[in-house]
Write an enzyme that holds these catalytic residues in place. Structure first.
Site, PDB file in Angstrom:
ATOM      1  N   LYS A 211      -1.800   1.847 -10.481  1.00  0.00           N
ATOM      2  CA  LYS A 211      -1.949   0.440 -10.094  1.00  0.00           C
ATOM      3  C   LYS A 211      -3.207  -0.139 -10.732  1.00  0.00           C
ATOM      4  CE  LYS A 211      -1.725  -2.727  -6.156  1.00  0.00           C
ATOM      5  NZ  LYS A 211      -0.690  -3.543  -6.821  1.00  0.00           N
TER       6      LYS A 211
ATOM      7  N   HIS B 226      -2.944   3.178  -3.034  1.00  0.00           N
ATOM      8  CA  HIS B 226      -1.818   3.128  -3.955  1.00  0.00           C
ATOM      9  C   HIS B 226      -1.955   4.237  -4.998  1.00  0.00           C
ATOM     10  CE1 HIS B 226      -1.163  -0.950  -2.358  1.00  0.00           C
ATOM     11  NE2 HIS B 226       0.079  -0.793  -2.792  1.00  0.00           N
TER      12      HIS B 226
END
Length: 273
Positions: free
Chosen positions: A163, A159
């Site tokens: 995040k 990600h």
């Protein structure tokens, strides 16, 4: 809830996901934006939610107090953080408003609170609202039943740099789908990190590896590795809009359910396959 147009409220309206959700609401039939909420002190409070999301004037002013806006919506969509989501959950439960929860990183107490609230309101709670990811979860169940007992299982996820939780909720959902299909508890077989001298891989474990870099929207791979061959099942998201459309679709689906705890597999009817 009636079958008329469903009014949606979005918390975190000024964030990356919040703006995508506002756009998705304007693109889909059967829903309108009823409320948009940002944190107290945000410079975005008082602005028009449509202009904030780049879709033009919607005459929905961004507020900072959900409890004062409960007459303006039927379903709340929440992709924020656990502590905030649980506050919103209490308000929605009190006022009998349905929720779509895409927040990840809940502890067991948080998950229990969501389950308890579902006795009074309809909730779709999912780690990932992409149609493709939920199809992958179903495929993983099938693969685990056939190959799980004799292969090494690893889940790799990537990600963007912003995040804050790891492994991702989707990676954990993949692990749970595999473990459940094999009659195991993920708590008992998950390995979340490896460093230094670890010894040989223990049979029956499910390993997790995490990447955080750049602007990766979301990539997940589950690997079933044997001697001489391996099977990899991968999903790659290139836009948050796929999650936004799934969340709004879930809100529409909730219009038929006054209470209960559901996930995207219920919305997509995948549990019947």
């Amino acid at each position: 809830m009636t079958d008329s147009t469903i009014r949606i409220a979005i918390v975190g309206a000024g964030g990356r996901m919040g703006r995508q959700l506002i756009q998705a609401v304007t693109q889909m039939e059967g829903v309108v934006l009823g409320a948009a909420i940002e944190r107290k002190g945000s410079t975005l409070v008082g602005s028009d939610a449509g202009e904030l999301a780049g879709v033009g004037l919607l005459n929905v002013i961004v507020g900072d107090d959900l409890s004062q806006l409960t007459d303006n919506f039927d379903v709340l969509i929440d992709f924020t953080r656990p502590e905030g989501t649980l506050e919103h959950l209490a308000i929605c439960r009190q006022h009998r408003k349905a929720m779509v929860i895409g927040t990840t990183g809940f502890d067991e107490a948080g998950k229990a609170a969501i389950s308890e609230a579902a006795a009074d309101i309809g909730i779709v709670f999912a780690a990932n609202f992409s149609v493709g990811v939920n199809v992958v979860l179903k495929l993983l169940e099938k693969a685990a039943k056939v190959m799980g007992d004799y292969t090494d299982i690893e889940i790799i996820e990537a990600h963007h740099r912003h995040k804050v939780d790891a492994p991702s909720g989707t990676a954990l959902a993949m692990g749970e789908a595999i473990a459940d299909a094999m009659g195991r508890s993920l708590k008992d077989c998950a390995v979340y990190s490896r460093e230094g001298y670890t010894g040989e891989r223990k049979p029956g474990t499910i390993g997790f590896a995490t990447v955080r870099a750049g602007d990766i929207v979301g990539e997940h791979t589950a690997m079933f590795a044997d001697i001489g061959e391996r099977v990899e099942i991968t999903h790659k998201a290139t836009s948050r809009m796929t999650f936004a459309h799934g969340a709004v679709k879930s809100a529409i689906w909730l219009g038929k359910h006054d209470n209960g705890l559901f996930d995207m597999r219920d919305v997509l009817n995948l549990n019947e396959l």
